[in-house]
Design a protein around this motif. Structure first.
Motif, PDB file in Angstrom:
ATOM      1  N   THR A 153       0.825  -1.209   0.000  1.00 21.44           N
ATOM      2  CA  THR A 153       0.000   0.000   0.000  1.00 21.44           C
ATOM      3  C   THR A 153       0.862   1.263   0.000  1.00 21.44           C
ATOM      4  O   THR A 153       0.390   2.335   0.378  1.00 21.44           O
ATOM      5  CB  THR A 153      -0.980   0.005   1.192  1.00 21.44           C
ATOM      6  OG1 THR A 153      -0.251  -0.249   2.395  1.00 21.44           O
ATOM      7  CG2 THR A 153      -2.039  -1.085   1.021  1.00 21.44           C
ATOM      8  N   ALA A 165     -11.582   2.753   7.816  1.00 19.89           N
ATOM      9  CA  ALA A 165     -12.477   2.368   8.903  1.00 19.89           C
ATOM     10  C   ALA A 165     -11.765   1.372   9.799  1.00 19.89           C
ATOM     11  O   ALA A 165     -10.784   0.747   9.388  1.00 19.89           O
ATOM     12  CB  ALA A 165     -13.755   1.750   8.340  1.00 19.89           C
ATOM     13  N   PHE A 238      -0.553  -1.408  13.016  1.00 19.70           N
ATOM     14  CA  PHE A 238      -0.926  -2.349  11.957  1.00 19.70           C
ATOM     15  C   PHE A 238      -1.905  -1.613  11.030  1.00 19.70           C
ATOM     16  O   PHE A 238      -1.486  -0.872  10.136  1.00 19.70           O
ATOM     17  CB  PHE A 238      -1.508  -3.607  12.615  1.00 19.70           C
ATOM     18  CG  PHE A 238      -1.847  -4.738  11.688  1.00 19.70           C
ATOM     19  CD1 PHE A 238      -1.055  -5.016  10.578  1.00 19.70           C
ATOM     20  CD2 PHE A 238      -2.947  -5.558  11.932  1.00 19.70           C
ATOM     21  CE1 PHE A 238      -1.373  -6.082   9.742  1.00 19.70           C
ATOM     22  CE2 PHE A 238      -3.260  -6.625  11.099  1.00 19.70           C
ATOM     23  CZ  PHE A 238      -2.479  -6.875  10.000  1.00 19.70           C
ATOM     24  N   LEU A 239      -3.221  -1.736  11.281  1.00 13.68           N
ATOM     25  CA  LEU A 239      -4.198  -1.094  10.395  1.00 13.68           C
ATOM     26  C   LEU A 239      -4.183   0.430  10.498  1.00 13.68           C
ATOM     27  O   LEU A 239      -4.629   1.103   9.570  1.00 13.68           O
ATOM     28  CB  LEU A 239      -5.606  -1.610  10.712  1.00 13.68           C
ATOM     29  CG  LEU A 239      -5.836  -3.115  10.597  1.00 13.68           C
ATOM     30  CD1 LEU A 239      -7.328  -3.409  10.617  1.00 13.68           C
ATOM     31  CD2 LEU A 239      -5.238  -3.665   9.327  1.00 13.68           C
TER      32      LEU A 239
ATOM     33  N   GLY B 146      -2.249  -8.325  14.897  1.00 18.61           N
ATOM     34  CA  GLY B 146      -1.245  -8.742  13.924  1.00 18.61           C
ATOM     35  C   GLY B 146      -0.253  -7.626  13.664  1.00 18.61           C
ATOM     36  O   GLY B 146      -0.417  -6.498  14.171  1.00 18.61           O
ATOM     37  N   HIS B 314     -10.062  -8.689   8.746  1.00 19.32           N
ATOM     38  CA  HIS B 314      -9.483  -7.636   9.584  1.00 19.32           C
ATOM     39  C   HIS B 314      -8.352  -6.903   8.846  1.00 19.32           C
ATOM     40  O   HIS B 314      -8.311  -5.668   8.836  1.00 19.32           O
ATOM     41  CB  HIS B 314      -8.967  -8.226  10.892  1.00 19.32           C
ATOM     42  CG  HIS B 314      -8.477  -7.180  11.844  1.00 19.32           C
ATOM     43  ND1 HIS B 314      -9.308  -6.218  12.374  1.00 19.32           N
ATOM     44  CD2 HIS B 314      -7.233  -6.909  12.329  1.00 19.32           C
ATOM     45  CE1 HIS B 314      -8.600  -5.408  13.159  1.00 19.32           C
ATOM     46  NE2 HIS B 314      -7.339  -5.814  13.146  1.00 19.32           N
ATOM     47  N   LEU B 315      -7.508  -7.668   8.236  1.00 19.05           N
ATOM     48  CA  LEU B 315      -6.342  -7.138   7.493  1.00 19.05           C
ATOM     49  C   LEU B 315      -6.731  -6.098   6.450  1.00 19.05           C
ATOM     50  O   LEU B 315      -5.949  -5.207   6.116  1.00 19.05           O
ATOM     51  CB  LEU B 315      -5.693  -8.358   6.829  1.00 19.05           C
ATOM     52  CG  LEU B 315      -4.548  -8.299   5.866  1.00 19.05           C
ATOM     53  CD1 LEU B 315      -3.388  -7.547   6.459  1.00 19.05           C
ATOM     54  CD2 LEU B 315      -4.105  -9.717   5.524  1.00 19.05           C
ATOM     55  N   VAL B 317      -9.927  -4.406   6.425  1.00 22.52           N
ATOM     56  CA  VAL B 317     -11.099  -3.581   6.770  1.00 22.52           C
ATOM     57  C   VAL B 317     -10.771  -2.089   6.697  1.00 22.52           C
ATOM     58  O   VAL B 317     -11.664  -1.264   6.523  1.00 22.52           O
ATOM     59  CB  VAL B 317     -11.656  -3.974   8.162  1.00 22.52           C
ATOM     60  CG1 VAL B 317     -10.758  -3.491   9.281  1.00 22.52           C
ATOM     61  CG2 VAL B 317     -13.074  -3.461   8.330  1.00 22.52           C
ATOM     62  N   ASN B 318      -9.506  -1.754   6.792  1.00 18.62           N
ATOM     63  CA  ASN B 318      -9.102  -0.344   6.667  1.00 18.62           C
ATOM     64  C   ASN B 318      -8.867   0.048   5.207  1.00 18.62           C
ATOM     65  O   ASN B 318      -8.376   1.144   4.929  1.00 18.62           O
ATOM     66  CB  ASN B 318      -7.834  -0.076   7.499  1.00 18.62           C
ATOM     67  CG  ASN B 318      -6.613  -0.784   6.935  1.00 18.62           C
ATOM     68  OD1 ASN B 318      -6.748  -1.693   6.118  1.00 18.62           O
ATOM     69  ND2 ASN B 318      -5.426  -0.379   7.361  1.00 18.62           N
ATOM     70  N   ALA B 320      -6.823  -1.579   3.133  1.00 16.57           N
ATOM     71  CA  ALA B 320      -5.544  -2.100   2.622  1.00 16.57           C
ATOM     72  C   ALA B 320      -5.830  -3.144   1.544  1.00 16.57           C
ATOM     73  O   ALA B 320      -6.715  -3.989   1.705  1.00 16.57           O
ATOM     74  CB  ALA B 320      -4.721  -2.710   3.752  1.00 16.57           C
TER      75      ALA B 320
END
Lengths: 400, 400
Positions: A153, A165, A238-239, B146, B314-315, B317-318, B320
């Protein structure tokens, strides 16, 4: 000395010559060199040269992989083409106005590492989050703290940044909630791009830095502070970071930064031997951050505690190998003064002191539609300056 | 039903058919499918097929990138070739004995993410490091924690693992010291390999898991506990992990794991909607860990708190994006019993209760020359079992 008509105060003179990847009209992605207000189509100009085959991939990776002797050869040849009038007729058709091109990501990113190497930034973070405590973490002055980010990314300058989000839990809330990030931020950083790879199991000595690192760019490490705060214990961000990292289009070769090298700030305690360099690699880059056109900060890169050379030595001291296209970033560049802070978190002091942007306009964190532009320049020979161009991004609304 | 002479109890029957990359004799790297004690040279067998062009890269990435319809087509065709006697004469020359091949990394790894999704492992870590406290971190049951690891040091099974050097500070020491890691460990994990990519800014819904993830492998996330302990605050593990991560050679397609799917352990609190799956994706893999040939642990993957489908949701959801070749690992697989612990840290309880290996032989942490082998199998149709093969690595002495 050049046959080009360059403005005297250009940031892209013959002592700079940064590399990028661009497209123009119908043509495919090609390697380019910025000079004045134009871009040299290097892929076209190098046809027939021995290094021409390294410039047809649409990314700079093959050129970078070929190592420092090739980098020096290409740079010398480009300078020669742009200096000596006998080359003018052949080279002129390969020059394109900068405002007609589209810039792309200059490299295929291999691994992306983000450091945390500004002492003032670490102090500010500590004060904002714990309140009044000036201490950096106990390990901070012993090693350049870093972590891996998401290489997939890393995006080209200009790519819209969609508000992420995710989960967040304000300190006083009982439970986490889910939704668009409310505390979206930027981080102004300097990036180092690895050209020559290294072997697994063989640490790269600190003084080999210029044999592995090809050049320097600007990085905006976009950060969602609310996501980051909730997720980061115990394994780090992380996110809160992985939704986007923007990279400037032009890689300034280390060879263009000889006049920008300055002595490093004193380090106490003295670092371990693998972190001690024979030559100084602090770089006197002057950064500028603009939000919607307003200059909000001017961070000085020379004040960083850990240098790019130390970061490289640390990154590999455990035997981790380097690949062509590895990108590692300095961490937020923050100087001691209030108008030298490299993130909105610091500029608005955790959101508690919103930053004035213009008449009646303030920001605690970024709003949809906000454009952040980070630019930089460094000293060149004879009073000239070396430009880095800029990394730019606009916040797009969340999709939730 | 097959014209092959397969042992009745083979772990590599026609319901498995995992993919890998191998070389044999003088030939270049090629795609293969493990069947019984042989390997089908898929690159050769698929010449003339529409999907043949996806199998010539020396890595599986082009096949993976082509998406789930192609995966199903190739799998059906391979089963047909190995089932129907009319194909026997053409296919037989493309079978190579497994013990004659060299296995390679099956994919070019894009991004590598490591999760932390075994509740018992998180509890054990908490008890070992803080002493007696059974609590997992406050965020742990709300999201699969993570972090990104180093993709460039994911290595093929069998690659020697050089003991890393670095900084560490034992709890009672006043200052850090530098040297070879003393607390070298393994972590037995299950890896998920992404095939079909996704767009930046567009989260992948949890039920799209089997449209993006191609298959499953075994991962050894080698860890230097002393390096990790000193460096990890506040941004997480870095050099304590980045020196090597070993990956098993065979990717077992999700399609081979239909009989291994079991209901997920109860989750309390109920997770946010993006983490709720319509179909169960817990997998009943039985792992085995051997040190120097001694079986030291048998972790049950079905007990993991967070599934691979939840981790993928989850990885992303933002927003990415996923790339073909992304690898994400489950985190250490540890079950409730003492002989189900997935790391030496847990098996030796932080080094305080060295593990018996054989007569007069114990281990607190790994010694030079130690070989760690992680293997696994899962239920297949009609009482058969699906084998994952193994991920193997031997500790080589530090170079300092």
């Amino acid at each position: 000395m050049t046959w080009l008509d360059l403005p005297a105060d250009t940031l892209f003179g013959l002592d700079n010559l940064p590399y990028g990847v661009f497209s123009h009209g119908e043509r495919t992605r090609r390697a380019g060199v910025a000079v004045g207000e134009q871009v040299l189509d290097l892929t076209a100009a190098a046809e027939g040269e021995s290094f021409g085959r390294l410039l047809t991939a649409g990314v700079l990776n093959p050129l970078l992989a070929d190592g420092p002797d090739t980098w020096a050869e290409v740079r010398a040849r480009v300078r020669e083409w742009l200096s000596e009038p006998r080359h003018a007729d052949r080279i002129r058709p390969h020059l394109v106005p900068h405002n007609e091109i589209t810039s792309h990501l200059p490299i295929e990113v291999a691994d992306y590492v983000d450091f945390y190497s500004s002492e003032q930034h670490a102090i500010n973070a500590s004060r904002i989050f714990t309140g009044g405590d000036d201490l950096v973490p106990v390990n901070w002055k012993h090693l350049p703290i870093g972590y891996h980010g998401r290489a997939g990314t890393v995006v080209a300058s200009g790519t819209p940044v969609v508000r992420p989000a995710g989960q967040r839990k304000p300190r006083r809330a009982e439970k986490p909630s889910f939704g668009a990030a409310k505390r979206l931020d930027f981080e102004a950083e300097v990036g180092f791009v690895v050209g020559a790879p290294s072997e697994l199991g063989a640490p790269v000595p600190i003084d080999e830095f210029p044999r592995h690192v090809f050049g320097v760019c600007l990085v905006n490490d976009w950060s969602a502070r609310d996501l980051q705060g909730w997720e980061s214990q115990p394994l780090g961000p992380f996110l809160g970071k992985s939704f986007a990292t923007s990279m400037s289009p032009w890689l300034v070769p280390l060879a263009a930064l000889e006049h920008a090298r300055v002595p490093q700030p004193a380090q106490d305690p003295e670092p371990f031997e693998y972190l001690r360099a024979a030559e100084p690699w602090s770089l006197d880059l002057a950064l500028e951050i603009r939000i919607n056109g307003h200059l909000v900060s001017s961070p000085p890169f020379a004040t960083q505690y850990w240098t790019g050379a130390q970061q490289l030595a640390h990154l590999t001291v455990n035997g981790a190998s380097l690949r062509t296209g590895d990108l590692y970033a300095s961490g937020t560049v923050t100087g001691p003064a209030k108008n030298q802070r490299g993130s909105l978190l610091e500029l608005s002091w955790g959101g508690r002191e919103p930053l004035a942007l213009g008449p009646g306009e303030t920001r605690a964190f970024l709003e949809d539609g906000d454009e952040v532009v980070i630019s930089a320049s460094a000293p060149g020979p004879g009073g000239a300056r070396i430009g880095f161009g800029e990394v730019r991004g606009t916040v797009a609304p969340a999709v939730v």
